[in-house]
Design a protein around this motif. Structure first.
Motif, PDB file in Angstrom:
ATOM      1  N   GLY A   1       9.460   4.590   3.951  1.00  0.00           N
ATOM      2  CA  GLY A   1       9.039   4.970   2.616  1.00  0.00           C
ATOM      3  C   GLY A   1       8.219   6.245   2.647  1.00  0.00           C
ATOM      4  O   GLY A   1       7.365   6.429   3.523  1.00  0.00           O
ATOM      5  N   LEU A   2       8.477   7.155   1.703  1.00  0.00           N
ATOM      6  CA  LEU A   2       7.759   8.433   1.619  1.00  0.00           C
ATOM      7  C   LEU A   2       7.137   8.522   0.242  1.00  0.00           C
ATOM      8  O   LEU A   2       7.833   8.357  -0.776  1.00  0.00           O
ATOM      9  CB  LEU A   2       8.721   9.603   1.858  1.00  0.00           C
ATOM     10  CG  LEU A   2       8.136  11.014   1.769  1.00  0.00           C
ATOM     11  CD1 LEU A   2       7.151  11.244   2.922  1.00  0.00           C
ATOM     12  CD2 LEU A   2       9.239  12.069   1.789  1.00  0.00           C
TER      13      LEU A   2
ATOM     14  N   GLY B   1      18.170  -1.844  -5.613  1.00  0.00           N
ATOM     15  CA  GLY B   1      17.414  -0.709  -5.146  1.00  0.00           C
ATOM     16  C   GLY B   1      16.051  -1.101  -4.594  1.00  0.00           C
ATOM     17  O   GLY B   1      15.618  -2.252  -4.663  1.00  0.00           O
ATOM     18  N   TYR B   2      15.341  -0.075  -4.066  1.00  0.00           N
ATOM     19  CA  TYR B   2      14.021  -0.300  -3.508  1.00  0.00           C
ATOM     20  C   TYR B   2      12.973  -0.230  -4.619  1.00  0.00           C
ATOM     21  O   TYR B   2      13.112   0.490  -5.607  1.00  0.00           O
ATOM     22  CB  TYR B   2      13.705   0.751  -2.437  1.00  0.00           C
ATOM     23  CG  TYR B   2      14.577   0.657  -1.200  1.00  0.00           C
ATOM     24  CD1 TYR B   2      14.264  -0.245  -0.178  1.00  0.00           C
ATOM     25  CD2 TYR B   2      15.692   1.482  -1.045  1.00  0.00           C
ATOM     26  CE1 TYR B   2      15.052  -0.317   0.968  1.00  0.00           C
ATOM     27  CE2 TYR B   2      16.477   1.413   0.095  1.00  0.00           C
ATOM     28  CZ  TYR B   2      16.158   0.510   1.089  1.00  0.00           C
ATOM     29  OH  TYR B   2      16.943   0.431   2.223  1.00  0.00           O
ATOM     30  N   ARG B   3      11.860  -0.969  -4.371  1.00  0.00           N
ATOM     31  CA  ARG B   3      10.726  -0.961  -5.292  1.00  0.00           C
ATOM     32  C   ARG B   3       9.456  -0.641  -4.508  1.00  0.00           C
ATOM     33  O   ARG B   3       9.161  -1.264  -3.497  1.00  0.00           O
ATOM     34  CB  ARG B   3      10.577  -2.304  -6.003  1.00  0.00           C
ATOM     35  CG  ARG B   3      11.751  -2.651  -6.889  1.00  0.00           C
ATOM     36  CD  ARG B   3      11.597  -4.032  -7.533  1.00  0.00           C
ATOM     37  NE  ARG B   3      10.523  -4.024  -8.547  1.00  0.00           N
ATOM     38  CZ  ARG B   3       9.344  -4.616  -8.372  1.00  0.00           C
ATOM     39  NH1 ARG B   3       9.060  -5.259  -7.247  1.00  0.00           N
ATOM     40  NH2 ARG B   3       8.440  -4.559  -9.334  1.00  0.00           N
ATOM     41  N   ALA B   4       8.707   0.379  -4.996  1.00  0.00           N
ATOM     42  CA  ALA B   4       7.473   0.765  -4.310  1.00  0.00           C
ATOM     43  C   ALA B   4       6.401  -0.312  -4.427  1.00  0.00           C
ATOM     44  O   ALA B   4       5.476  -0.373  -3.589  1.00  0.00           O
ATOM     45  CB  ALA B   4       6.957   2.070  -4.891  1.00  0.00           C
ATOM     46  N   ALA B   5       6.497  -1.168  -5.428  1.00  0.00           N
ATOM     47  CA  ALA B   5       5.499  -2.238  -5.587  1.00  0.00           C
ATOM     48  C   ALA B   5       5.551  -3.240  -4.445  1.00  0.00           C
ATOM     49  O   ALA B   5       4.560  -3.967  -4.205  1.00  0.00           O
ATOM     50  CB  ALA B   5       5.722  -2.942  -6.924  1.00  0.00           C
ATOM     51  N   ASP B   6       6.683  -3.290  -3.713  1.00  0.00           N
ATOM     52  CA  ASP B   6       6.806  -4.220  -2.595  1.00  0.00           C
ATOM     53  C   ASP B   6       6.170  -3.677  -1.320  1.00  0.00           C
ATOM     54  O   ASP B   6       6.082  -4.393  -0.320  1.00  0.00           O
ATOM     55  CB  ASP B   6       8.292  -4.543  -2.326  1.00  0.00           C
ATOM     56  CG  ASP B   6       8.946  -5.204  -3.520  1.00  0.00           C
ATOM     57  OD1 ASP B   6       8.224  -5.829  -4.318  1.00  0.00           O
ATOM     58  OD2 ASP B   6      10.195  -5.088  -3.666  1.00  0.00           O
ATOM     59  N   TRP B   7       5.744  -2.405  -1.338  1.00  0.00           N
ATOM     60  CA  TRP B   7       5.122  -1.822  -0.168  1.00  0.00           C
ATOM     61  C   TRP B   7       3.598  -1.996  -0.239  1.00  0.00           C
ATOM     62  O   TRP B   7       3.031  -2.232  -1.303  1.00  0.00           O
ATOM     63  CB  TRP B   7       5.442  -0.331  -0.057  1.00  0.00           C
ATOM     64  CG  TRP B   7       6.912  -0.006  -0.153  1.00  0.00           C
ATOM     65  CD1 TRP B   7       7.953  -0.864  -0.040  1.00  0.00           C
ATOM     66  CD2 TRP B   7       7.471   1.287  -0.409  1.00  0.00           C
ATOM     67  NE1 TRP B   7       9.134  -0.213  -0.188  1.00  0.00           N
ATOM     68  CE2 TRP B   7       8.878   1.121  -0.419  1.00  0.00           C
ATOM     69  CE3 TRP B   7       6.942   2.551  -0.616  1.00  0.00           C
ATOM     70  CZ2 TRP B   7       9.758   2.184  -0.630  1.00  0.00           C
ATOM     71  CZ3 TRP B   7       7.798   3.606  -0.814  1.00  0.00           C
ATOM     72  CH2 TRP B   7       9.200   3.431  -0.833  1.00  0.00           C
ATOM     73  N   LYS B   8       2.959  -1.806   0.869  1.00  0.00           N
ATOM     74  CA  LYS B   8       1.505  -1.805   0.888  1.00  0.00           C
ATOM     75  C   LYS B   8       1.041  -0.366   0.672  1.00  0.00           C
ATOM     76  O   LYS B   8       0.773   0.378   1.629  1.00  0.00           O
ATOM     77  CB  LYS B   8       0.975  -2.356   2.212  1.00  0.00           C
ATOM     78  CG  LYS B   8       1.356  -3.821   2.460  1.00  0.00           C
ATOM     79  CD  LYS B   8       0.822  -4.305   3.792  1.00  0.00           C
ATOM     80  CE  LYS B   8       1.192  -5.769   4.046  1.00  0.00           C
ATOM     81  NZ  LYS B   8       0.676  -6.255   5.347  1.00  0.00           N
ATOM     82  N   LEU B   9       0.925  -0.006  -0.607  1.00  0.00           N
ATOM     83  CA  LEU B   9       0.648   1.389  -0.938  1.00  0.00           C
ATOM     84  C   LEU B   9      -0.756   1.812  -0.528  1.00  0.00           C
ATOM     85  O   LEU B   9      -1.007   3.005  -0.301  1.00  0.00           O
ATOM     86  CB  LEU B   9       0.855   1.609  -2.445  1.00  0.00           C
ATOM     87  CG  LEU B   9       2.279   1.334  -2.959  1.00  0.00           C
ATOM     88  CD1 LEU B   9       2.352   1.566  -4.468  1.00  0.00           C
ATOM     89  CD2 LEU B   9       3.294   2.201  -2.243  1.00  0.00           C
TER      90      LEU B   9
END
Length: 258
Positions: free
Chosen positions: A107-108, A30-38
């Motif tokens: 990503g949303l 699955g996807y992980r939000a920690a891998d995005w540049k939040l």
């Protein structure tokens, strides 16, 4: 898919959401939000969820002008169009389409956890309604196909009802009723109201009539006591000769004859 001309309803509106560019998914976990540049979102604006028929639409618009930035048609939820990330409840991955057959995954994210909860519930309620509408349509279709059972009487049609209990009661006759007042019926061979004969070997006992009126009249005086005999009468009564007759004269004196 044929165009649906039904009206468009509003399901949810959130004034501020963030869009992120996401890297390709490295594995099936699955996807992980920690891998995005939040801290560096690619776009920020307003989100709307509308419904037209059975399809829900996630629309990203400019919060000042209302210009459409991206749109994601959702035909099933949960599904591949909207996926939750594995490490947060405030971020999702959605698949947007441009109307020409091209799509992309973005990503949303929501700044508040309550906004992400409302986003999730709005989609769940819509597709729950879609499921119920589909079940109702199937039931109505089956009712139309299946022939209806007609139990009404046709013209000239009659029915016959046979009750066997009434015949059995008539054959058995009426049951004998008991004596009035709860008394037992007389023995066989004796009419009601008659005198029961005495057992064999015993002399009959004569019935003695009693004056029930005198027994029940508690207020009336009892029978008059016999007159007290005089001394002369006592001397005559004490005679050893047997008494033949006692008579009383008009002057009140009694005569005794031996």
């Amino acid at each position: 898919m044929a165009e649906d001309n039904s009206y468009e309803s509003m399901l949810c509106v959130k004034p501020e959401v963030h869009v992120y560019k996401i890297p390709p998914r490295a594995s099936n976990r699955g996807y992980r939000a920690a891998d995005w540049k939040l801290d560096e979102p690619s776009w920020s604006g307003r989100m709307k969820i509308t419904a037209k028929g059975k399809i829900a639409y996630i629309k990203l618009e400019d919060k000042n002008t209302g210009e459409l930035f991206a749109q994601a048609p959702v035909e099933q939820y949960p599904g591949c169009v909207v996926e939750s990330v594995s490490d947060s409840s405030r971020y999702f991955v959605i698949r947007i389409e441009d109307g020409n057959g091209r799509h992309a995954f973005i990503g949303l994210g929501f700044a508040d956890r309550g906004d992400s909860f409302d986003f999730n519930v709005a989609l769940q309620d819509h597709f729950k309604w879609v499921k119920q509408e589909g079940e109702i349509a199937k039931q109505e279709a089956s009712d139309i196909v299946a022939p209806k059972l007609d139990l009404s009487f046709k013209e000239g049609q009659t029915i016959k009802i046979s009750i066997g209990n009434i015949k059995k009661r008539e054959a058995g006759g009426a049951k004998p009723r008991g004596m009035a007042g709860g008394l037992l019926p007389p023995p066989p061979g004796v009419k009601a109201g008659g005198v029961i004969p005495p057992p064999v070997g015993q002399p009959p006992v004569l019935a003695v009539q009693t004056n029930t009126a005198s027994l029940l009249d508690f207020g009336s005086p009892g029978p008059a006591a016999p007159p007290t005999p005089t001394c002369g009468e006592i001397s005559h009564l004490q005679a050893p000769t047997p008494i033949k007759m006692v008579s009383k004269r008009e002057d009140g004196c009694s005569l005794v004859e031996w």
